[in-house]
Design a protein around this motif. Structure first.
Motif, short mmCIF file in Angstrom:
data_model
loop_
_atom_site.label_atom_id
_atom_site.label_comp_id
_atom_site.label_asym_id
_atom_site.label_seq_id
_atom_site.Cartn_x
_atom_site.Cartn_y
_atom_site.Cartn_z
N TYR A 20 35.65 -17.20 -65.18
CA TYR A 20 36.40 -18.17 -64.15
C TYR A 20 38.01 -17.87 -63.68
O TYR A 20 38.30 -17.88 -62.56
N TRP A 70 36.62 -25.99 -56.48
CA TRP A 70 36.28 -25.79 -57.80
C TRP A 70 34.77 -25.94 -57.92
O TRP A 70 33.90 -25.26 -58.32
N ASN A 71 34.22 -27.06 -57.40
CA ASN A 71 32.86 -27.31 -57.38
C ASN A 71 31.96 -26.68 -56.43
O ASN A 71 30.79 -26.51 -56.69
N LEU A 127 32.11 -22.85 -58.65
CA LEU A 127 31.12 -23.06 -59.25
C LEU A 127 29.48 -23.12 -58.75
O LEU A 127 28.52 -22.69 -59.08
N ARG A 132 28.36 -26.03 -58.10
CA ARG A 132 27.84 -26.84 -58.85
C ARG A 132 26.53 -27.74 -58.42
O ARG A 132 26.36 -28.01 -57.27
N LEU A 161 30.44 -14.87 -60.07
CA LEU A 161 30.80 -15.36 -61.18
C LEU A 161 29.96 -14.39 -62.27
O LEU A 161 30.80 -13.90 -63.29
N CYS A 203 25.26 -19.41 -68.06
CA CYS A 203 26.57 -20.10 -67.87
C CYS A 203 27.11 -19.92 -66.52
O CYS A 203 28.03 -20.56 -66.27
N VAL A 204 26.66 -19.00 -65.62
CA VAL A 204 27.18 -18.62 -64.44
C VAL A 204 26.06 -19.10 -63.23
O VAL A 204 25.97 -18.31 -62.33
N GLN A 224 24.02 -22.16 -61.21
CA GLN A 224 24.76 -23.18 -60.55
C GLN A 224 25.00 -24.61 -61.40
O GLN A 224 25.57 -25.55 -61.43
N ILE A 233 28.29 -24.73 -65.59
CA ILE A 233 29.33 -25.71 -66.07
C ILE A 233 28.89 -26.72 -66.83
O ILE A 233 29.63 -27.06 -68.01
#
Length: 500
Positions: free
Chosen positions: A139, A215-216, A220, A222, A236, A427-428, A430, A433
């Motif tokens: 990150y 960030w989201n 990420l 996310r 990432l 962990c990378v 979507q 996190i």
């Protein structure tokens, strides 16, 4: 190093003496005191490696957040107590035992086979931690590369933003006076009719900072939850690969190579911190921000809450942020004073590092430069902590197969890094996190605390604290009653009680 024998009631089968060194240990040079296993090239290598391991990413985001959440300046009281009476004694115990035995966390329990599960637990926890820790470094690398732009991409609501993105609060409705009567209307109606909202009647739309949405949505991508894995975020994944390549390159010769790398990775962050300190101290209102953070925000009554005491114990006694951690805390608050005070409420944990800090940095002149320096510091802080953890896993393998490691240490180390990289790919995604938070919550807290408690019970009460002190005195070649008085008092009485 000498011969140690098990207490009779813990021996399995025929009792016999054994040595904590292994004649088959490898990776050394002719000048090493321990010719089989190898030693640090100098005391400086070892000291900086320990500093690099002890001071990590948690000092930047977790400690300031926990301090603010748990009573401000009042939180420093239980923290300092736990640090002095539990954290430091445990840290010194582990370092002394490791230096004396020159063995990994599993093989060292030859002194007490009954407690070998403690060493296995430490290795398992270290494995999980290395998986997600390098993801956090990834990150930081992503934000580091994103800083190479004239305008920081998270400084405003750009193409990736939605209607909730705003740098300021947006009024949704309010009361106003129309033709002598008070009405309640949408803010668009108020504006179109040149009306003015009555003070205290304004309702605001839920908005998000640009840094939060970046960030989201961008960093990420996310997903909605842990059950929605989505795809691998390719940039990432590349940053994760780069971080593992750096770790593997630094460890290709074990402590002989990593011990030199830490001269940069452990020291240069302090150069950056000094720069940030000077910059933060020159900002208007810097003193007010510090005073609010650890002054007016201080709440001594929160120390009576079990949640606050719980937030001290697992972190303080296992990760040993130490006095340097306090330095990070004060320096961090210098930068954070440029943010609205509500930032700490909005951005806990990882979000503090990747939402609140970038927001603060984006407000500074020449913001790309400050952003680069900050995230470069994060990368260095993460890497030197990762070096020591990976070396723990490599040492465990070496203790199990010393002959194999003597010939194939480099390929085994690189292979281990490759395996951990593939484990970290989840962990990378979507939903990555959520996995990072899950591992951090369950693997980096109470499990380490329980292991630490069992460790001190095994060494001090079963193997024998006085016996262990004699072992260390034999290793360092001198005795000092006044030096041992403090450690003996903590090991025998204070530390076990605090841990329990």
């Amino acid at each position: 190093m000498g011969m140690l024998s098990l207490p009779g009631f813990l021996s399995c089968g025929k009792k016999k003496d054994f040595s904590l060194t292994d004649e088959n240990d490898a990776h050394s040079s002719d000048s090493d005191e321990n010719s089989d296993r190898g030693n640090w090239s100098s005391k400086g290598d070892y000291l900086l490696s320990m500093v690099g391991y002890a001071v990590g990413l948690g000092n930047v985001w977790r400690f300031p957040y926990l301090t603010y959440q748990n009573g401000g300046g009042a939180f420093l009281i239980p923290y300092t107590v736990m640090l002095a009476l539990a954290g430091l004694p445990l840290f010194f115990l582990e370092c002394s035992l490791g230096q004396f035995a020159s063995l990994g966390p599993v093989s060292i329990w030859r002194i007490l086979p009954l407690f070998q599960g403690v060493g296995i637990t430490m290795v398992i926890i270290s494995t999980f931690v290395t998986v997600y820790y390098n993801v956090i470094i990834a990150y930081a690398l992503y934000y580091l590369f994103a800083s190479f732009q004239k305008v920081l991409p998270w400084s405003d609501c750009f193409f990736w933003a939605d209607e909730f993105c705003s740098k300021t609060q947006i009024v949704s409705d309010c009361n106003a006076t129309l033709n002598g009567e008070i009405i309640h209307a949408n803010y668009s109606f108020i504006v179109s009719n040149n009306l003015t909202c009555i003070n205290g009647t304004m309702n605001y739309k839920p908005v998000q900072f640009p840094t939060e949405q970046y960030w989201n949505k961008m960093a990420l991508q996310r997903s909605s939850g842990l059950d929605d894995t989505g795809r691998i975020v390719w940039y990432l994944a590349l940053c994760l690969l780069l971080s593992w390549i750096i770790v593997g390159a630094a460890l290709f010769k074990g402590i002989k190579s990593s011990g030199k790398v830490v001269y940069f990775t452990a020291l240069f962050p302090y150069v950056i911190l000094l720069i940030l300190l000077v910059r933060g101290a020159t900002l208007e209102g810097a003193l007010n921000g510090i005073e609010y953070y650890i002054g007016r925000q201080s709440n001594i009554t929160k120390l009576m809450e079990a949640e606050v005491r719980g937030s001290v114990s697992p972190r303080s006694v296992t990760h040993f942020p130490g006095y340097v951690g306090l330095l990070f805390f004060f320096l961090s608050s210098q930068v954070l004073q440029v943010l609205p005070y509500r930032s700490f409420h909005c951005f806990p944990g990882f979000e503090l590092a990747f939402v609140a800090y970038p927001e603060a940095l984006s407000k500074l002149p020449v913001s790309p430069l400050w952003s680069f320096l900050f995230f470069f510091m994060l990368v260095l802080l993460g890497l030197d902590s990762q070096f020591a953890t990976i070396e723990t896993l490599v040492t465990t393998i070496q203790d199990i197969h010393p002959r194999v490691m003597k010939k194939l240490r480099m390929p085994v180390t690189q292979g281990l890094c490759a395996v951990l990289f593939f484990l970290g790919l989840i962990c990378v995604t979507q939903a990555g996190i959520y996995w990072v938070n899950l591992i951090d919550h369950f693997c980096a807290g109470w499990g380490i605390l329980i292991s630490a408690l069992l460790e001190i019970i095994g060494i001090v009460y079963i193997y024998g604290g006085n016996r262990f002190i004699k072992d260390v005195e034999m290793m360092i070649g001198k005795k000092s009653f006044s030096f041992w008085l403090w450690w003996r008092t903590c090991w025998f009485f204070i530390t076990p009680v605090l841990l329990m």
